[in-house]
Design an enzyme around this catalytic site. Structure first.
Site, PDB file in Angstrom:
ATOM      1  N   GLY A  38      -7.209  14.463  64.269  1.00  0.00           N
ATOM      2  CA  GLY A  38      -8.494  13.937  63.840  1.00  0.00           C
ATOM      3  C   GLY A  38      -8.992  14.945  62.826  1.00  0.00           C
ATOM      4  O   GLY A  38      -8.756  16.150  62.992  1.00  0.00           O
ATOM      5  N   LEU A  41     -10.957  17.940  64.217  1.00  0.00           N
ATOM      6  CA  LEU A  41     -10.176  18.717  65.182  1.00  0.00           C
ATOM      7  C   LEU A  41      -9.101  19.511  64.466  1.00  0.00           C
ATOM      8  O   LEU A  41      -8.844  20.677  64.795  1.00  0.00           O
ATOM      9  CB  LEU A  41      -9.566  17.789  66.232  1.00  0.00           C
ATOM     10  CG  LEU A  41      -8.854  18.425  67.431  1.00  0.00           C
ATOM     11  CD1 LEU A  41      -7.439  18.869  67.135  1.00  0.00           C
ATOM     12  CD2 LEU A  41      -9.661  19.595  68.023  1.00  0.00           C
ATOM     13  N   TYR A  94      -4.098   6.649  66.877  1.00  0.00           N
ATOM     14  CA  TYR A  94      -3.749   6.295  65.503  1.00  0.00           C
ATOM     15  C   TYR A  94      -2.270   6.526  65.263  1.00  0.00           C
ATOM     16  O   TYR A  94      -1.632   7.354  65.903  1.00  0.00           O
ATOM     17  CB  TYR A  94      -4.593   7.044  64.479  1.00  0.00           C
ATOM     18  CG  TYR A  94      -4.289   8.518  64.292  1.00  0.00           C
ATOM     19  CD1 TYR A  94      -3.535   8.965  63.208  1.00  0.00           C
ATOM     20  CD2 TYR A  94      -4.783   9.474  65.168  1.00  0.00           C
ATOM     21  CE1 TYR A  94      -3.285  10.307  63.018  1.00  0.00           C
ATOM     22  CE2 TYR A  94      -4.547  10.819  64.990  1.00  0.00           C
ATOM     23  CZ  TYR A  94      -3.790  11.229  63.914  1.00  0.00           C
ATOM     24  OH  TYR A  94      -3.534  12.570  63.724  1.00  0.00           O
ATOM     25  N   ARG A 110      -9.372   2.515  67.792  1.00  0.00           N
ATOM     26  CA  ARG A 110     -10.393   3.506  68.155  1.00  0.00           C
ATOM     27  C   ARG A 110     -11.755   2.889  68.463  1.00  0.00           C
ATOM     28  O   ARG A 110     -12.721   3.611  68.709  1.00  0.00           O
ATOM     29  CB  ARG A 110     -10.563   4.493  66.995  1.00  0.00           C
ATOM     30  CG  ARG A 110     -11.324   3.914  65.820  1.00  0.00           C
ATOM     31  CD  ARG A 110     -11.167   4.614  64.523  1.00  0.00           C
ATOM     32  NE  ARG A 110     -11.449   6.027  64.518  1.00  0.00           N
ATOM     33  CZ  ARG A 110     -11.269   6.800  63.422  1.00  0.00           C
ATOM     34  NH1 ARG A 110     -10.822   6.235  62.299  1.00  0.00           N
ATOM     35  NH2 ARG A 110     -11.534   8.079  63.465  1.00  0.00           N
ATOM     36  N   ARG A 177     -13.912   7.031  54.616  1.00  0.00           N
ATOM     37  CA  ARG A 177     -12.976   6.018  55.098  1.00  0.00           C
ATOM     38  C   ARG A 177     -13.707   4.676  55.115  1.00  0.00           C
ATOM     39  O   ARG A 177     -14.475   4.386  56.031  1.00  0.00           O
ATOM     40  CB  ARG A 177     -12.462   6.373  56.490  1.00  0.00           C
ATOM     41  CG  ARG A 177     -11.649   7.657  56.543  1.00  0.00           C
ATOM     42  CD  ARG A 177     -10.332   7.512  55.782  1.00  0.00           C
ATOM     43  NE  ARG A 177      -9.527   8.739  55.817  1.00  0.00           N
ATOM     44  CZ  ARG A 177      -9.553   9.685  54.899  1.00  0.00           C
ATOM     45  NH1 ARG A 177     -10.369   9.550  53.857  1.00  0.00           N
ATOM     46  NH2 ARG A 177      -8.785  10.745  54.990  1.00  0.00           N
ATOM     47  N   LYS A 235     -12.351  19.240  45.997  1.00  0.00           N
ATOM     48  CA  LYS A 235     -10.897  19.228  46.115  1.00  0.00           C
ATOM     49  C   LYS A 235     -10.285  18.208  45.152  1.00  0.00           C
ATOM     50  O   LYS A 235     -10.741  17.067  45.075  1.00  0.00           O
ATOM     51  CB  LYS A 235     -10.501  18.931  47.559  1.00  0.00           C
ATOM     52  CG  LYS A 235     -10.845  20.072  48.526  1.00  0.00           C
ATOM     53  CD  LYS A 235     -10.672  19.676  49.974  1.00  0.00           C
ATOM     54  CE  LYS A 235     -11.784  18.769  50.413  1.00  0.00           C
ATOM     55  NZ  LYS A 235     -11.816  18.546  51.877  1.00  0.00           N
ATOM     56  N   ASP A 268      -7.928  18.839  55.570  1.00  0.00           N
ATOM     57  CA  ASP A 268      -8.452  19.452  56.789  1.00  0.00           C
ATOM     58  C   ASP A 268      -8.022  20.916  56.901  1.00  0.00           C
ATOM     59  O   ASP A 268      -8.818  21.786  57.275  1.00  0.00           O
ATOM     60  CB  ASP A 268      -7.961  18.700  58.023  1.00  0.00           C
ATOM     61  CG  ASP A 268      -8.238  17.213  57.954  1.00  0.00           C
ATOM     62  OD1 ASP A 268      -9.190  16.812  57.262  1.00  0.00           O
ATOM     63  OD2 ASP A 268      -7.492  16.450  58.592  1.00  0.00           O
TER      64      ASP A 268
END
Length: 318
Positions: A38, A41, A94, A110, A177, A235, A268
């Protein structure tokens, strides 16, 4: 004294489906076993590996897979005292489908995940926000916002405003998203409200183009500055990132050139390297280099979380 950061979001079980676009005869192959991932996470875990003091804030079920996931997080050094357990609930899932170029497609199950209801109870939300006051910084993403109910989202905005007033630092990664939102107008309003509460923003230019139709990076940076964000790390994928502090000119920090196997968690892990370094007191430029170094390693392995043995030998960040 180490700064403490609380990371708010959702973690799900992960499955991986590999296919090769170079051959029309290749059959997809499902990797054996389960992992987890995730966006927030992933960032929390990599930050912990780099020595940052991280707590994860989410909701899990009361099933044995949730127990397993918590054991994995604790083994990684992630604080889990703020993880809520919901009875008669199970985790989201997922599946990653990766082509021969390392590009990935996600498939989600989800809708009933307990993290979506994290702030729906006024009493539970109040208790959580009181606990979060002990942290130096709070980090969340666009996905963290998207999965919350409108009520929970507004409660979070109210808390973040008070948290900043008390000297806390708010960090936000847009990570847009579309399928999670349903309305671009609603999303733009939520993002603008969030950015007015943000000290460090870690957007991806591709996401900003998709949501706000930005013509170039200057349009993105101008909007963020006008909303009051003091530190922006935009980014740019394989081209690196633009770092902007206060009213200084943007500085391009190039990425390391590697051939990706799987780009899952690229942003991430970059965020993790950047934030672990910044919270340790390093410069934004040095932090961006550390972020690129970690991300370039992660995308040469499959899945969101690479093994500890595959972690790069990194400069000191603590």
């Amino acid at each position: 004294m180490h700064k403490r950061i609380a990371v708010i979001g959702e973690c799900m079980l992960e499955m991986n489906l590999n296919s090769d676009c170079r051959s029309h005869h290749s059959e997809p192959r499902l990797n054996a076993g389960l992992s987890f991932g995730g966006d927030t996470l992933n960032t929390a875990l990599y930050m912990s590996r780099l020595g940052a003091k991280v707590d994860y804030v989410t909701a899990l079920g009361d099933d044995h897979l949730s127990d397993w996931m918590l054991r994995q997080w604790r083994a990684e050094g992630i604080g889990c005292d703020l993880v809520k357990r919901e009875t008669n609930a199970s985790l989201g899932l997922y599946l990653i489908e990766t082509d021969g170029r390392g590009e990935r497609t996600f498939h989600y199950w989800r809708d009933r995940a307990p993290a979506r209801r994290l702030l729906d109870s006024p009493q539970a939300a109040k208790q959580l926000f009181e606990q979060l006051q002990q942290f130096d910084a709070v980090y969340l993403s666009g996905i963290s916002l998207a999965i919350l109910s409108p009520y929970g989202r507004e409660c979070l905005f109210d808390f973040l405003a008070k948290f900043r007033q008390g000297g806390g630092q708010v960090i936000f990664d847009g990570n847009y998203r579309p399928r999670l939102w349903g309305s671009e107008t609603l999303t733009r309003k939520a993002y603008e409200q969030m950015l007015r509460l943000t000290d460090i923003a870690l957007p991806t230019f591709e996401d900003e183009q998709l949501l706000f139709s930005d013509k170039d990076t200057n349009a993105t940076l101008t909007r963020f500055r006008e909303l009051g964000v003091a530190e922006i790390v935009l980014k740019l994928g394989g081209d690196g990132c633009l770092v902007v502090q206060q009213n200084h000119d943007p500085q391009l920090v190039p990425a390391l050139k590697v051939v990706p196997l799987d780009t899952t968690a690229a942003g991430d892990s970059f965020n993790a390297g950047y934030l672990a370094s910044r919270l340790a007191g390093n410069s934004a430029e040095d932090a961006a280099h550390i972020g690129h170094r970690l991300a370039s390693t992660v995308i040469q392995h499959r899945g969101a979380i690479i093994s500890k043995s595959a972690m790069p030998e990194s400069p000191e960040v603590i």
